[in-house]
Design a protein around this motif. Sequence first.
Motif, PDB file in Angstrom:
ATOM      1  N   MET A  87       0.822  -1.206   0.000  1.00  0.00           N
ATOM      2  CA  MET A  87       0.000   0.000   0.000  1.00  0.00           C
ATOM      3  C   MET A  87       0.858   1.259   0.000  1.00  0.00           C
ATOM      4  SD  MET A  87      -3.232  -0.846   2.483  1.00  0.00           S
ATOM      5  CE  MET A  87      -4.478  -2.046   1.988  1.00  0.00           C
ATOM      6  N   VAL A  88       1.975   1.211   0.715  1.00  0.00           N
ATOM      7  CA  VAL A  88       2.847   2.378   0.820  1.00  0.00           C
ATOM      8  C   VAL A  88       3.784   2.494  -0.375  1.00  0.00           C
ATOM      9  CG1 VAL A  88       4.692   3.432   2.180  1.00  0.00           C
ATOM     10  CG2 VAL A  88       2.723   2.424   3.338  1.00  0.00           C
ATOM     11  N   LYS A  89       4.312   1.365  -0.831  1.00  0.00           N
ATOM     12  CA  LYS A  89       5.333   1.380  -1.884  1.00  0.00           C
ATOM     13  C   LYS A  89       4.886   0.735  -3.191  1.00  0.00           C
ATOM     14  CE  LYS A  89       8.805   3.304   0.344  1.00  0.00           C
ATOM     15  NZ  LYS A  89       9.367   4.594  -0.122  1.00  0.00           N
ATOM     16  N   GLY A  90       3.594   0.456  -3.294  1.00  0.00           N
ATOM     17  CA  GLY A  90       3.102  -0.275  -4.464  1.00  0.00           C
ATOM     18  C   GLY A  90       3.345   0.401  -5.790  1.00  0.00           C
ATOM     19  N   GLU A  91       3.504   1.727  -5.788  1.00  0.00           N
ATOM     20  CA  GLU A  91       3.726   2.452  -7.039  1.00  0.00           C
ATOM     21  C   GLU A  91       5.212   2.588  -7.391  1.00  0.00           C
ATOM     22  OE1 GLU A  91       1.170   3.311  -8.934  1.00  0.00           O
ATOM     23  OE2 GLU A  91      -0.114   2.388  -7.409  1.00  0.00           O
ATOM     24  N   ALA A  92       6.072   2.092  -6.533  1.00  0.00           N
ATOM     25  CA  ALA A  92       7.513   2.215  -6.790  1.00  0.00           C
ATOM     26  C   ALA A  92       7.907   1.380  -8.005  1.00  0.00           C
ATOM     27  CB  ALA A  92       8.306   1.768  -5.562  1.00  0.00           C
ATOM     28  N   THR A  93       8.537   2.022  -8.981  1.00  0.00           N
ATOM     29  CA  THR A  93       8.912   1.319 -10.213  1.00  0.00           C
ATOM     30  C   THR A  93      10.166   0.478 -10.041  1.00  0.00           C
ATOM     31  OG1 THR A  93      10.149   3.272 -10.949  1.00  0.00           O
ATOM     32  CG2 THR A  93       7.846   3.094 -11.647  1.00  0.00           C
ATOM     33  N   TRP A  94      10.921   0.721  -8.969  1.00  0.00           N
ATOM     34  CA  TRP A  94      12.178  -0.014  -8.777  1.00  0.00           C
ATOM     35  C   TRP A  94      11.998  -1.295  -7.972  1.00  0.00           C
ATOM     36  CZ3 TRP A  94      13.334  -0.047  -3.526  1.00  0.00           C
ATOM     37  CH2 TRP A  94      12.704   0.935  -2.756  1.00  0.00           C
ATOM     38  N   ILE A  95      10.749  -1.609  -7.591  1.00  0.00           N
ATOM     39  CA  ILE A  95      10.456  -2.856  -6.881  1.00  0.00           C
ATOM     40  C   ILE A  95       9.489  -3.665  -7.733  1.00  0.00           C
ATOM     41  CG2 ILE A  95       9.517  -3.940  -4.798  1.00  0.00           C
ATOM     42  CD1 ILE A  95      10.093  -1.345  -3.301  1.00  0.00           C
ATOM     43  N   GLU A  96       9.861  -4.886  -8.036  1.00  0.00           N
ATOM     44  CA  GLU A  96       8.974  -5.747  -8.824  1.00  0.00           C
ATOM     45  C   GLU A  96       8.070  -6.536  -7.871  1.00  0.00           C
ATOM     46  OE1 GLU A  96      11.026  -8.125 -11.669  1.00  0.00           O
ATOM     47  OE2 GLU A  96      12.177  -6.444 -12.476  1.00  0.00           O
ATOM     48  N   PHE A  97       7.016  -5.859  -7.392  1.00  0.00           N
ATOM     49  CA  PHE A  97       6.116  -6.515  -6.454  1.00  0.00           C
ATOM     50  C   PHE A  97       5.392  -7.684  -7.110  1.00  0.00           C
ATOM     51  CE2 PHE A  97       6.202  -2.517  -3.908  1.00  0.00           C
ATOM     52  CZ  PHE A  97       6.489  -3.095  -2.686  1.00  0.00           C
ATOM     53  N   ARG A  98       5.279  -8.764  -6.347  1.00  0.00           N
ATOM     54  CA  ARG A  98       4.504  -9.914  -6.791  1.00  0.00           C
ATOM     55  C   ARG A  98       3.063  -9.763  -6.298  1.00  0.00           C
ATOM     56  NH1 ARG A  98       8.367  -9.937  -9.711  1.00  0.00           N
ATOM     57  NH2 ARG A  98       9.848 -11.662  -9.913  1.00  0.00           N
ATOM     58  N   ASP A  99       2.199 -10.653  -6.767  1.00  0.00           N
ATOM     59  CA  ASP A  99       0.795 -10.598  -6.391  1.00  0.00           C
ATOM     60  C   ASP A  99       0.651 -10.635  -4.868  1.00  0.00           C
ATOM     61  OD1 ASP A  99      -2.181 -11.018  -7.182  1.00  0.00           O
ATOM     62  OD2 ASP A  99      -1.758 -12.646  -5.766  1.00  0.00           O
ATOM     63  N   THR A 100      -0.105  -9.678  -4.336  1.00  0.00           N
ATOM     64  CA  THR A 100      -0.218  -9.534  -2.882  1.00  0.00           C
ATOM     65  C   THR A 100      -0.772 -10.786  -2.223  1.00  0.00           C
ATOM     66  OG1 THR A 100      -0.607  -7.163  -3.138  1.00  0.00           O
ATOM     67  CG2 THR A 100      -1.196  -8.134  -1.026  1.00  0.00           C
ATOM     68  N   ARG A 101      -1.874 -11.302  -2.763  1.00  0.00           N
ATOM     69  CA  ARG A 101      -2.498 -12.445  -2.102  1.00  0.00           C
ATOM     70  C   ARG A 101      -1.622 -13.692  -2.178  1.00  0.00           C
ATOM     71  NH1 ARG A 101      -5.930 -16.734  -1.660  1.00  0.00           N
ATOM     72  NH2 ARG A 101      -7.691 -16.439  -0.230  1.00  0.00           N
ATOM     73  N   LYS A 102      -0.998 -13.926  -3.334  1.00  0.00           N
ATOM     74  CA  LYS A 102      -0.151 -15.102  -3.469  1.00  0.00           C
ATOM     75  C   LYS A 102       1.044 -15.017  -2.529  1.00  0.00           C
ATOM     76  CE  LYS A 102       1.147 -19.008  -5.204  1.00  0.00           C
ATOM     77  NZ  LYS A 102       0.394 -20.238  -4.873  1.00  0.00           N
ATOM     78  N   THR A 103       1.647 -13.838  -2.443  1.00  0.00           N
ATOM     79  CA  THR A 103       2.766 -13.647  -1.520  1.00  0.00           C
ATOM     80  C   THR A 103       2.324 -13.897  -0.091  1.00  0.00           C
ATOM     81  OG1 THR A 103       3.777 -12.024  -3.003  1.00  0.00           O
ATOM     82  CG2 THR A 103       4.510 -12.001  -0.711  1.00  0.00           C
ATOM     83  N   ALA A 104       1.161 -13.375   0.273  1.00  0.00           N
ATOM     84  CA  ALA A 104       0.642 -13.569   1.624  1.00  0.00           C
ATOM     85  C   ALA A 104       0.374 -15.040   1.903  1.00  0.00           C
ATOM     86  CB  ALA A 104      -0.633 -12.750   1.808  1.00  0.00           C
ATOM     87  N   GLU A 105      -0.202 -15.731   0.932  1.00  0.00           N
ATOM     88  CA  GLU A 105      -0.499 -17.150   1.107  1.00  0.00           C
ATOM     89  C   GLU A 105       0.776 -17.954   1.355  1.00  0.00           C
ATOM     90  OE1 GLU A 105      -3.084 -20.653  -1.162  1.00  0.00           O
ATOM     91  OE2 GLU A 105      -2.642 -18.753  -2.178  1.00  0.00           O
ATOM     92  N   LEU A 106       1.818 -17.678   0.570  1.00  0.00           N
ATOM     93  CA  LEU A 106       3.098 -18.380   0.760  1.00  0.00           C
ATOM     94  C   LEU A 106       3.707 -18.053   2.116  1.00  0.00           C
ATOM     95  CD1 LEU A 106       4.632 -17.875  -2.802  1.00  0.00           C
ATOM     96  CD2 LEU A 106       3.899 -20.050  -1.791  1.00  0.00           C
ATOM     97  N   MET A 107       3.615 -16.782   2.542  1.00  0.00           N
ATOM     98  CA  MET A 107       4.188 -16.370   3.818  1.00  0.00           C
ATOM     99  C   MET A 107       3.442 -16.987   4.992  1.00  0.00           C
ATOM    100  SD  MET A 107       6.685 -14.571   5.000  1.00  0.00           S
ATOM    101  CE  MET A 107       7.006 -15.262   6.616  1.00  0.00           C
ATOM    102  N   ILE A 108       2.116 -17.014   4.913  1.00  0.00           N
ATOM    103  CA  ILE A 108       1.320 -17.629   5.982  1.00  0.00           C
ATOM    104  C   ILE A 108       1.676 -19.101   6.123  1.00  0.00           C
ATOM    105  CG2 ILE A 108      -1.028 -18.306   6.639  1.00  0.00           C
ATOM    106  CD1 ILE A 108      -1.943 -15.664   5.235  1.00  0.00           C
ATOM    107  N   ASP A 109       1.752 -19.814   4.986  1.00  0.00           N
ATOM    108  CA  ASP A 109       2.083 -21.243   5.029  1.00  0.00           C
ATOM    109  C   ASP A 109       3.474 -21.463   5.609  1.00  0.00           C
ATOM    110  OD1 ASP A 109      -0.366 -21.893   3.974  1.00  0.00           O
ATOM    111  OD2 ASP A 109       0.363 -22.180   1.927  1.00  0.00           O
TER     112      ASP A 109
END
Length: 204
Positions: free
Chosen positions: A174-196
């Motif tokens: 939410m804070v850095k989502g518009e940063a062009t120098w970070i290749e953010f991955r899909d939020t939900r998929k990242t969260a799912e992997l982190m929770i597991d």
Amino acid sequence: MGSRERRLREKLGTRERILDAARELFAERGVEAVTMREIARRIDYTATAIYHHFADKNALLQELCAVDFKSLAYEMIKIGHIDDPIERLRRIGLAYVDFGIAHPAHYRFMFMTPKPETPRPEHIGNPEEDSYAFLKMTIADAIARGRFRPEFKDIDQLAQMLWATVHGILSIQMVKGEATWIEFRDTRKTAELMIDAMLRGITA
């Protein structure tokens, strides 16, 4: 629909518009910086009209907090039928992330906007209306069934670890989502992997 019912429906609709405008402004600029007059201006109302619904900004803030946190709690209640507490924890984390993705203004207001201290709401501690209480209840169930490694037995500490995990993934995008120098991955998929990954790390 009779005239009385129509007036009540219009009143509720106006309150909802006020709450929506206040939530957006609080999330954009912070609670202290926003006035009742600015909230009124956002929806083309007079400040006097808003005071017919809320005595002051503090009353508005208290109702907004109650409405939004109960909305999140109701999403948690849908998970209550799951018997396995570890799977329930997994689903709680995903429900939290889904709520943040679907309602970013709500999320920013609830978890990323500093607020003045307010009286303790009556629903706090009730797992049916308080998502943190529901999370703690699920963790207590998992501990009672011996599902965690022995060093993990502090309910509040575990709740805060799990909460911080999903909040971190949501808030950083939410804070850095518009940063062009970070290749953010899909939020939900990242969260799912982190929770597991976290649940694998703390379960016995």
